[in-house]
Design a protein around this motif. Sequence first.
Motif, PDB file in Angstrom:
ATOM      1  N   ALA A  94      12.957  24.394 -13.910  1.00  0.00           N
ATOM      2  CA  ALA A  94      12.844  25.821 -14.236  1.00  0.00           C
ATOM      3  C   ALA A  94      13.762  26.655 -13.346  1.00  0.00           C
ATOM      4  CB  ALA A  94      11.390  26.276 -14.076  1.00  0.00           C
ATOM      5  N   SER A  95      13.851  26.278 -12.062  1.00  0.00           N
ATOM      6  CA  SER A  95      14.750  26.991 -11.143  1.00  0.00           C
ATOM      7  C   SER A  95      16.198  26.836 -11.569  1.00  0.00           C
ATOM      8  CB  SER A  95      14.582  26.455  -9.715  1.00  0.00           C
ATOM      9  OG  SER A  95      13.292  26.715  -9.220  1.00  0.00           O
ATOM     10  N   LEU A  96      16.558  25.630 -11.969  1.00  0.00           N
ATOM     11  CA  LEU A  96      17.922  25.378 -12.418  1.00  0.00           C
ATOM     12  C   LEU A  96      18.229  26.176 -13.672  1.00  0.00           C
ATOM     13  CD1 LEU A  96      20.495  23.730 -11.920  1.00  0.00           C
ATOM     14  CD2 LEU A  96      19.511  21.912 -13.302  1.00  0.00           C
ATOM     15  N   ASP A  97      17.274  26.228 -14.590  1.00  0.00           N
ATOM     16  CA  ASP A  97      17.457  26.938 -15.845  1.00  0.00           C
ATOM     17  C   ASP A  97      17.583  28.446 -15.630  1.00  0.00           C
ATOM     18  OD1 ASP A  97      17.582  26.882 -18.751  1.00  0.00           O
ATOM     19  OD2 ASP A  97      15.627  27.857 -18.708  1.00  0.00           O
ATOM     20  N   SER A  98      16.923  28.962 -14.599  1.00  0.00           N
ATOM     21  CA  SER A  98      16.948  30.409 -14.361  1.00  0.00           C
ATOM     22  C   SER A  98      17.996  30.805 -13.329  1.00  0.00           C
ATOM     23  CB  SER A  98      15.563  30.897 -13.926  1.00  0.00           C
ATOM     24  OG  SER A  98      15.144  30.233 -12.740  1.00  0.00           O
ATOM     25  N   GLY A  99      18.877  29.873 -12.980  1.00  0.00           N
ATOM     26  CA  GLY A  99      19.998  30.219 -12.098  1.00  0.00           C
ATOM     27  C   GLY A  99      19.699  30.134 -10.622  1.00  0.00           C
ATOM     28  N   GLY A 100      18.751  29.284 -10.225  1.00  0.00           N
ATOM     29  CA  GLY A 100      18.427  29.141  -8.804  1.00  0.00           C
ATOM     30  C   GLY A 100      18.603  27.722  -8.317  1.00  0.00           C
ATOM     31  N   PRO A 101      19.847  27.208  -8.241  1.00  0.00           N
ATOM     32  CA  PRO A 101      20.037  25.809  -7.862  1.00  0.00           C
ATOM     33  C   PRO A 101      19.573  25.476  -6.447  1.00  0.00           C
ATOM     34  CG  PRO A 101      22.152  26.972  -7.943  1.00  0.00           C
ATOM     35  CD  PRO A 101      21.127  27.880  -8.536  1.00  0.00           C
ATOM     36  N   GLU A 102      19.646  26.455  -5.523  1.00  0.00           N
ATOM     37  CA  GLU A 102      19.207  26.179  -4.153  1.00  0.00           C
ATOM     38  C   GLU A 102      17.709  25.869  -4.112  1.00  0.00           C
ATOM     39  OE1 GLU A 102      20.919  28.846  -5.030  1.00  0.00           O
ATOM     40  OE2 GLU A 102      22.839  28.751  -3.960  1.00  0.00           O
ATOM     41  N   HIS A 103      16.928  26.684  -4.817  1.00  0.00           N
ATOM     42  CA  HIS A 103      15.478  26.445  -4.865  1.00  0.00           C
ATOM     43  C   HIS A 103      15.182  25.137  -5.588  1.00  0.00           C
ATOM     44  CE1 HIS A 103      11.327  27.002  -6.515  1.00  0.00           C
ATOM     45  NE2 HIS A 103      11.107  27.380  -5.267  1.00  0.00           N
ATOM     46  N   ALA A 104      15.940  24.846  -6.647  1.00  0.00           N
ATOM     47  CA  ALA A 104      15.756  23.590  -7.373  1.00  0.00           C
ATOM     48  C   ALA A 104      15.979  22.401  -6.452  1.00  0.00           C
ATOM     49  CB  ALA A 104      16.721  23.528  -8.559  1.00  0.00           C
ATOM     50  N   LEU A 105      17.017  22.481  -5.618  1.00  0.00           N
ATOM     51  CA  LEU A 105      17.305  21.387  -4.694  1.00  0.00           C
ATOM     52  C   LEU A 105      16.182  21.220  -3.680  1.00  0.00           C
ATOM     53  CD1 LEU A 105      19.374  19.236  -3.923  1.00  0.00           C
ATOM     54  CD2 LEU A 105      20.478  20.910  -2.433  1.00  0.00           C
ATOM     55  N   ASP A 106      15.629  22.329  -3.188  1.00  0.00           N
ATOM     56  CA  ASP A 106      14.502  22.260  -2.251  1.00  0.00           C
ATOM     57  C   ASP A 106      13.318  21.523  -2.875  1.00  0.00           C
ATOM     58  OD1 ASP A 106      15.873  23.634  -0.302  1.00  0.00           O
ATOM     59  OD2 ASP A 106      15.000  25.590  -0.796  1.00  0.00           O
ATOM     60  N   GLN A 107      13.024  21.839  -4.141  1.00  0.00           N
ATOM     61  CA  GLN A 107      11.898  21.192  -4.812  1.00  0.00           C
ATOM     62  C   GLN A 107      12.137  19.697  -5.000  1.00  0.00           C
ATOM     63  OE1 GLN A 107      10.049  23.795  -4.163  1.00  0.00           O
ATOM     64  NE2 GLN A 107       8.952  23.653  -6.095  1.00  0.00           N
ATOM     65  N   LEU A 108      13.357  19.333  -5.358  1.00  0.00           N
ATOM     66  CA  LEU A 108      13.676  17.925  -5.570  1.00  0.00           C
ATOM     67  C   LEU A 108      13.670  17.145  -4.260  1.00  0.00           C
ATOM     68  CD1 LEU A 108      16.510  18.326  -8.223  1.00  0.00           C
ATOM     69  CD2 LEU A 108      14.230  17.388  -8.618  1.00  0.00           C
ATOM     70  N   GLU A 109      14.080  17.788  -3.174  1.00  0.00           N
ATOM     71  CA  GLU A 109      14.059  17.118  -1.867  1.00  0.00           C
ATOM     72  C   GLU A 109      12.626  16.774  -1.450  1.00  0.00           C
ATOM     73  OE1 GLU A 109      16.515  16.031   0.024  1.00  0.00           O
ATOM     74  OE2 GLU A 109      18.029  16.714  -1.402  1.00  0.00           O
ATOM     75  N   LYS A 110      11.659  17.600  -1.870  1.00  0.00           N
ATOM     76  CA  LYS A 110      10.258  17.346  -1.525  1.00  0.00           C
ATOM     77  C   LYS A 110       9.709  16.122  -2.256  1.00  0.00           C
ATOM     78  CE  LYS A 110       9.266  22.213  -0.585  1.00  0.00           C
ATOM     79  NZ  LYS A 110       8.595  23.444  -1.068  1.00  0.00           N
ATOM     80  N   LEU A 111      10.417  15.675  -3.302  1.00  0.00           N
ATOM     81  CA  LEU A 111       9.974  14.501  -4.045  1.00  0.00           C
ATOM     82  C   LEU A 111      10.365  13.197  -3.358  1.00  0.00           C
ATOM     83  CD1 LEU A 111      10.717  15.557  -7.728  1.00  0.00           C
ATOM     84  CD2 LEU A 111       8.498  14.893  -6.814  1.00  0.00           C
ATOM     85  N   LYS A 112      11.247  13.276  -2.351  1.00  0.00           N
ATOM     86  CA  LYS A 112      11.662  12.064  -1.648  1.00  0.00           C
ATOM     87  C   LYS A 112      10.458  11.428  -0.954  1.00  0.00           C
ATOM     88  CE  LYS A 112      16.550  13.001  -0.752  1.00  0.00           C
ATOM     89  NZ  LYS A 112      17.579  13.217   0.299  1.00  0.00           N
TER      90      LYS A 112
END
Length: 210
Positions: free
Chosen positions: A28-46
């Motif tokens: 959703a962050s990526l779709d709404s133009g927030g790649p930095e927040h998207a990356l933060d969320q994906l990093e938490k999945l590690k």
Amino acid sequence: ILGRSREALETFGHLRPSKESLFVSALASLDSGGPEHALDQLEKLKGQDLHAGDGLYVDAARFEVLEKLGRHADVLAAIPKSMKANGENAELLYHAGMCQDLLGEYPEAEKSYKKALDLDPNHEGTLFRLAYNHDLRGEDKEALEVYERLRALRPPRVATLLNLGVLYEDRGDYSKAADCYEQVLDVYPNHQRAQLYFKDARASLNMYYD
């Protein structure tokens, strides 16, 4: 699913993070133009205990985010590890080709795209990039053929229909162009670009020249 990404992000903000909510909020962050927040969320999945096969989806989303951030070399460095874990597949080869393309490594990009289509002849991302590249090089016939292949997939991308419509307009085929824009408006009746392009294409059908 309804495309209301900002509302989704607000809702996720009230939830306790889970594997599912982190992943979908990243999209959703990526779709709404927030790649930095998207990356933060994906990093938490590690380090999370993901289901078999889910690692591929997480990696693919992370690579798309890094591409948006211009970190193409980081993607190319990470793809071999992802392939080792998930096997060689069209999605990873597409991201490799995309980054090679954006770095100007065109022969390598073409090889990656070819491998991706060998594994999945209908891989949407790869086909779209090939059509876009044909369009950039002025290879209208080839671009039209690939865009029409993409149009046959369900659901077609909005960008596919808009680009295809513009190509038809360039060839003077305003009826086919209007059909492409109308297909967008059937789903998104308030899409401003599609409205404008449709109006222009319809007006061109009634033009007379001396």
